[in-house]
Design a protein around this motif. Sequence first.
Motif, PDB file in Angstrom:
ATOM      1  N   LEU A 284       0.824  -1.216   0.000  1.00  0.00           N
ATOM      2  CA  LEU A 284       0.000   0.000   0.000  1.00  0.00           C
ATOM      3  C   LEU A 284       0.852   1.256   0.000  1.00  0.00           C
ATOM      4  CD1 LEU A 284      -2.752  -1.011   2.571  1.00  0.00           C
ATOM      5  CD2 LEU A 284      -2.975  -0.880   0.094  1.00  0.00           C
ATOM      6  N   GLY A 285       2.167   1.084   0.021  1.00  0.00           N
ATOM      7  CA  GLY A 285       3.045   2.240  -0.025  1.00  0.00           C
ATOM      8  C   GLY A 285       3.296   2.872   1.324  1.00  0.00           C
ATOM      9  N   GLU A 286       2.869   2.264   2.364  1.00  0.00           N
ATOM     10  CA  GLU A 286       3.057   2.818   3.708  1.00  0.00           C
ATOM     11  C   GLU A 286       4.373   2.277   4.267  1.00  0.00           C
ATOM     12  OE1 GLU A 286      -0.452   1.643   5.762  1.00  0.00           O
ATOM     13  OE2 GLU A 286      -1.748   3.058   4.670  1.00  0.00           O
ATOM     14  N   THR A 287       5.455   2.734   3.671  1.00  0.00           N
ATOM     15  CA  THR A 287       6.786   2.193   4.003  1.00  0.00           C
ATOM     16  C   THR A 287       7.237   2.601   5.392  1.00  0.00           C
ATOM     17  OG1 THR A 287       7.777   4.114   2.891  1.00  0.00           O
ATOM     18  CG2 THR A 287       7.490   2.089   1.593  1.00  0.00           C
ATOM     19  N   ALA A 288       6.898   3.822   5.813  1.00  0.00           N
ATOM     20  CA  ALA A 288       7.308   4.278   7.154  1.00  0.00           C
ATOM     21  C   ALA A 288       6.689   3.399   8.230  1.00  0.00           C
ATOM     22  CB  ALA A 288       6.908   5.748   7.357  1.00  0.00           C
ATOM     23  N   GLU A 289       5.433   3.109   8.046  1.00  0.00           N
ATOM     24  CA  GLU A 289       4.758   2.270   9.031  1.00  0.00           C
ATOM     25  C   GLU A 289       5.300   0.843   8.979  1.00  0.00           C
ATOM     26  OE1 GLU A 289       0.619   2.593   8.288  1.00  0.00           O
ATOM     27  OE2 GLU A 289       0.445   4.635   9.105  1.00  0.00           O
ATOM     28  N   ALA A 290       5.604   0.361   7.758  1.00  0.00           N
ATOM     29  CA  ALA A 290       6.177  -0.974   7.637  1.00  0.00           C
ATOM     30  C   ALA A 290       7.536  -1.034   8.336  1.00  0.00           C
ATOM     31  CB  ALA A 290       6.319  -1.353   6.171  1.00  0.00           C
ATOM     32  N   ALA A 291       8.327   0.049   8.176  1.00  0.00           N
ATOM     33  CA  ALA A 291       9.636   0.087   8.824  1.00  0.00           C
ATOM     34  C   ALA A 291       9.498   0.059  10.343  1.00  0.00           C
ATOM     35  CB  ALA A 291      10.396   1.350   8.378  1.00  0.00           C
ATOM     36  N   GLU A 292       8.518   0.818  10.847  1.00  0.00           N
ATOM     37  CA  GLU A 292       8.290   0.838  12.312  1.00  0.00           C
ATOM     38  C   GLU A 292       7.878  -0.541  12.807  1.00  0.00           C
ATOM     39  OE1 GLU A 292       7.927   2.240  16.248  1.00  0.00           O
ATOM     40  OE2 GLU A 292       9.029   2.927  14.460  1.00  0.00           O
ATOM     41  N   MET A 293       7.033  -1.220  12.021  1.00  0.00           N
ATOM     42  CA  MET A 293       6.609  -2.559  12.400  1.00  0.00           C
ATOM     43  C   MET A 293       7.802  -3.522  12.411  1.00  0.00           C
ATOM     44  SD  MET A 293       2.967  -2.865  10.389  1.00  0.00           S
ATOM     45  CE  MET A 293       2.536  -4.435  11.110  1.00  0.00           C
ATOM     46  N   ILE A 294       8.693  -3.378  11.411  1.00  0.00           N
ATOM     47  CA  ILE A 294       9.876  -4.245  11.370  1.00  0.00           C
ATOM     48  C   ILE A 294      10.762  -3.978  12.584  1.00  0.00           C
ATOM     49  CG2 ILE A 294      12.014  -4.727  10.091  1.00  0.00           C
ATOM     50  CD1 ILE A 294      10.394  -4.189   7.512  1.00  0.00           C
ATOM     51  N   ARG A 295      10.883  -2.682  12.967  1.00  0.00           N
ATOM     52  CA  ARG A 295      11.709  -2.335  14.141  1.00  0.00           C
ATOM     53  C   ARG A 295      11.140  -2.972  15.421  1.00  0.00           C
ATOM     54  NH1 ARG A 295      11.692   0.643  18.376  1.00  0.00           N
ATOM     55  NH2 ARG A 295       9.611   1.483  17.920  1.00  0.00           N
ATOM     56  N   ILE A 296       9.806  -2.867  15.564  1.00  0.00           N
ATOM     57  CA  ILE A 296       9.166  -3.443  16.769  1.00  0.00           C
ATOM     58  C   ILE A 296       9.310  -4.953  16.751  1.00  0.00           C
ATOM     59  CG2 ILE A 296       6.965  -3.769  17.955  1.00  0.00           C
ATOM     60  CD1 ILE A 296       6.162  -0.979  16.913  1.00  0.00           C
ATOM     61  N   LEU A 297       9.119  -5.559  15.541  1.00  0.00           N
ATOM     62  CA  LEU A 297       9.214  -7.007  15.427  1.00  0.00           C
ATOM     63  C   LEU A 297      10.635  -7.478  15.756  1.00  0.00           C
ATOM     64  CD1 LEU A 297       7.884  -9.678  14.664  1.00  0.00           C
ATOM     65  CD2 LEU A 297       8.545  -9.226  12.271  1.00  0.00           C
ATOM     66  N   ALA A 298      11.619  -6.711  15.322  1.00  0.00           N
ATOM     67  CA  ALA A 298      13.002  -7.070  15.620  1.00  0.00           C
ATOM     68  C   ALA A 298      13.253  -7.028  17.127  1.00  0.00           C
ATOM     69  CB  ALA A 298      13.956  -6.118  14.886  1.00  0.00           C
ATOM     70  N   GLY A 299      12.683  -6.002  17.786  1.00  0.00           N
ATOM     71  CA  GLY A 299      12.838  -5.915  19.238  1.00  0.00           C
ATOM     72  C   GLY A 299      12.203  -7.092  19.941  1.00  0.00           C
ATOM     73  N   ILE A 300      11.040  -7.508  19.427  1.00  0.00           N
ATOM     74  CA  ILE A 300      10.351  -8.655  20.044  1.00  0.00           C
ATOM     75  C   ILE A 300      11.213  -9.906  19.925  1.00  0.00           C
ATOM     76  CG2 ILE A 300       8.387 -10.209  19.773  1.00  0.00           C
ATOM     77  CD1 ILE A 300       6.703  -7.746  19.043  1.00  0.00           C
ATOM     78  N   PHE A 301      11.741 -10.168  18.739  1.00  0.00           N
ATOM     79  CA  PHE A 301      12.541 -11.372  18.557  1.00  0.00           C
ATOM     80  C   PHE A 301      13.880 -11.282  19.266  1.00  0.00           C
ATOM     81  CE2 PHE A 301       9.432 -12.520  15.451  1.00  0.00           C
ATOM     82  CZ  PHE A 301       9.437 -13.912  15.514  1.00  0.00           C
ATOM     83  N   ARG A 302      14.399 -10.042  19.381  1.00  0.00           N
ATOM     84  CA  ARG A 302      15.637  -9.878  20.148  1.00  0.00           C
ATOM     85  C   ARG A 302      15.419 -10.263  21.616  1.00  0.00           C
ATOM     86  NH1 ARG A 302      16.151  -4.893  19.478  1.00  0.00           N
ATOM     87  NH2 ARG A 302      17.081  -5.040  17.408  1.00  0.00           N
ATOM     88  N   TRP A 303      14.238  -9.844  22.197  1.00  0.00           N
ATOM     89  CA  TRP A 303      13.903 -10.192  23.591  1.00  0.00           C
ATOM     90  C   TRP A 303      13.660 -11.699  23.718  1.00  0.00           C
ATOM     91  CZ3 TRP A 303       9.321 -12.274  25.549  1.00  0.00           C
ATOM     92  CH2 TRP A 303       9.220 -12.294  26.953  1.00  0.00           C
ATOM     93  N   ASN A 304      13.033 -12.251  22.693  1.00  0.00           N
ATOM     94  CA  ASN A 304      12.700 -13.676  22.729  1.00  0.00           C
ATOM     95  C   ASN A 304      13.967 -14.531  22.711  1.00  0.00           C
ATOM     96  OD1 ASN A 304      10.993 -15.829  22.873  1.00  0.00           O
ATOM     97  ND2 ASN A 304      10.627 -15.951  20.682  1.00  0.00           N
ATOM     98  N   VAL A 305      14.929 -14.119  21.899  1.00  0.00           N
ATOM     99  CA  VAL A 305      16.175 -14.868  21.795  1.00  0.00           C
ATOM    100  C   VAL A 305      17.027 -14.667  23.042  1.00  0.00           C
ATOM    101  CG1 VAL A 305      18.346 -15.050  20.515  1.00  0.00           C
ATOM    102  CG2 VAL A 305      16.189 -14.796  19.276  1.00  0.00           C
ATOM    103  N   LYS A 306      17.018 -13.403  23.559  1.00  0.00           N
ATOM    104  CA  LYS A 306      17.826 -13.083  24.730  1.00  0.00           C
ATOM    105  C   LYS A 306      17.338 -13.831  25.960  1.00  0.00           C
ATOM    106  CE  LYS A 306      19.373  -9.186  27.537  1.00  0.00           C
ATOM    107  NZ  LYS A 306      19.289  -7.726  27.735  1.00  0.00           N
ATOM    108  N   SER A 307      16.028 -13.876  26.115  1.00  0.00           N
ATOM    109  CA  SER A 307      15.440 -14.536  27.288  1.00  0.00           C
ATOM    110  C   SER A 307      15.102 -15.964  26.934  1.00  0.00           C
ATOM    111  CB  SER A 307      14.174 -13.775  27.743  1.00  0.00           C
ATOM    112  OG  SER A 307      13.605 -14.414  28.828  1.00  0.00           O
ATOM    113  N   GLY A 308      16.035 -16.884  27.178  1.00  0.00           N
ATOM    114  CA  GLY A 308      15.820 -18.282  26.823  1.00  0.00           C
ATOM    115  C   GLY A 308      14.973 -19.035  27.824  1.00  0.00           C
ATOM    116  N   GLU A 309      14.703 -18.434  28.979  1.00  0.00           N
ATOM    117  CA  GLU A 309      13.909 -19.113  29.996  1.00  0.00           C
ATOM    118  C   GLU A 309      12.443 -19.174  29.593  1.00  0.00           C
ATOM    119  OE1 GLU A 309      15.011 -20.537  32.748  1.00  0.00           O
ATOM    120  OE2 GLU A 309      17.104 -20.020  32.341  1.00  0.00           O
ATOM    121  N   SER A 310      11.749 -20.212  30.119  1.00  0.00           N
ATOM    122  CA  SER A 310      10.310 -20.336  29.866  1.00  0.00           C
ATOM    123  C   SER A 310       9.489 -19.526  30.858  1.00  0.00           C
ATOM    124  CB  SER A 310       9.880 -21.822  29.954  1.00  0.00           C
ATOM    125  OG  SER A 310      10.525 -22.583  28.971  1.00  0.00           O
TER     126      SER A 310
END
Length: 610
Positions: A429-455
């Motif tokens: 849809l051409g909303e690249t800024a919003e897509a970039a923000e979503m990628i940034r948030i998603l990266a943070g989520i996976f960074r936390w997920n990988v960092k915190s290996g505990e259940s």
Amino acid sequence: MIISAIKKSVFAKLLLPYIILFVFAFTMLGFIITQQLYRMMLDRNNIYAASTLLQINHNLENSIKQIDEKIKNLYTAEYFDYNIVHYLRDESVKTDIDKVRNENAITRQLAYLKNSNSNIVGVILYKYTSNSIYSTWYPGVKTTYDFNKYVYLDNIKQKEYGLFISPICKPDYYINYTDYTITLARNIIDIDFQVRRAFVLVDVGINIFRDIFKQYRNELNGNVIFLDKDSNVYFDLRETMIGKSFVSSTGIDIDFNTVVNGENVHREKVLLNGENHYLYILNSKLIEGKVLYLISENDLLRGIGRIKADLIFVMVVSIIAVILSFTAISRLFANRVRKMAQSIELIGEGKLDTRVEVKGDDELAQLAASFNKMCVRLKEFIDRVYITELKNRELEIREKNAEMKALQMQINPHFLFNTLEAIKINILLGETAEAAEMIRILAGIFRWNVKSGESIVTLEEELIYSMSYLDLQKIRLKDRLETIYEISEKVKNVKVIKLILQPIIENAVAHGIECKEKGGQIVIKASKEDDLVVIHVIDNGPGMSAEKLESIRSEIYSDDEPVGSYKIGLRNVNERIKIYFGSQYGIKINSFPGEGTDVSITLPYNVDVR
């Protein structure tokens, strides 16, 4: 608790029979003494009651006789110039002046009689021949009262030369006087002509009884009652039955004329208000009634309670003395048992190498030797069982963690797929800024997920992860989604399972917010309720019907494989909670059409999760 202590103590078992024997002996002795005291106190009270009733009746009769002597003096002695009979003779009245003189003389003599005793309320003289009424000035007599119809007139005439005493009553011939009185009445006899000239009524107030009772009020525990011949109450010490029927006031139905004969005091045991009472009865000839003394059995035997307390004290002291004596004699035995108990306590604390040391060849030494052998065998058995149990426990924990990892692995791919799909749509849809923000948030989520290996994570960490997910959805849905957080400080550090909120929030967005053009709202609440942590994820979406709700519940809680992503996510979270915390915890779903859906999670508070 006491029984348990006795069962655990050899010393207590040896001591108990002696205590029981002494308690039984003292109890029997106390019972015998109490029975003897009961009879003694009853006999003493009989004597006291009889003497008291005789004395009270004697005092009343004396008081009445004193007033009666004053009445007789009206026609037997000369007051002033003549006695009252002279002024009652018709031949003494020749002029109006004589009439006035006679009236004044009669009134003076009646006033003298009234003033002779403070308990006299009023004095009235009624002349038979002229129907004339003479009285003291207070209380005044009703001028319309017809004494020819006086209720006790026939009784007075029948007495002739005697004294008539009326039952207790409120005289109706006085003006504005409503208190109780008893009336003493006599015919005024003209001795010279042997005719009745008049009769005199002397109304005596109930203070005459109060004066008699002054010295007894603090001595008597019971109630003293004066009755007339019709069993109506003249007066009672407690002043609760004056003028009333004794039977109706107390419920004690007794025929006094049958029970009481002669001048002796008679005793009856009666029931009053469900309590045993003793009733002492004495004939009173002068008032032609009875004098009663009514006392409850509890008041009568009040002194026995104190004696019982003294007996109990002596018994307790004696038992303590026996225990101390037995303790001194058995001290050696007790010390040996105590040493053995100390060694056993050390073994109970896990020090299995401890051995009981008791010297000698008696039963205690044999017991110690047997116990030492048992400890050796127990240590060998525990070593075998404990090692086996540790291995089984370690295997169980590994299996649980493996199952948890498998369930968690079902969540991450599903979440990643949905998020990448949303990013792809924004790019198209051409909303690249919003897509970039979503990628940034998603990266943070996976960074936390990988960092915190505990259940296991804190609730605060799980909320941060969930907020990041909601930030992704708010970018995608723009102003169609509003989020509200109500988190208690008490629960932020509580341990929870990782990724239990995100699947529920994802369902709330997909099924509750996606279909709304605007005004979508998700509320996340967390609070402590007793020993539980309760988390709510609430959306204001379209909700669901009762049938659909029941269908979802049955699939989530059943053992069958669920159908549909909505049910899979909830089923996954519910199973993970139950695996880690127990079957009493998990999720609940409530929903109403048009009102939205509330998914709640129940977890233990401050649980130690490994």
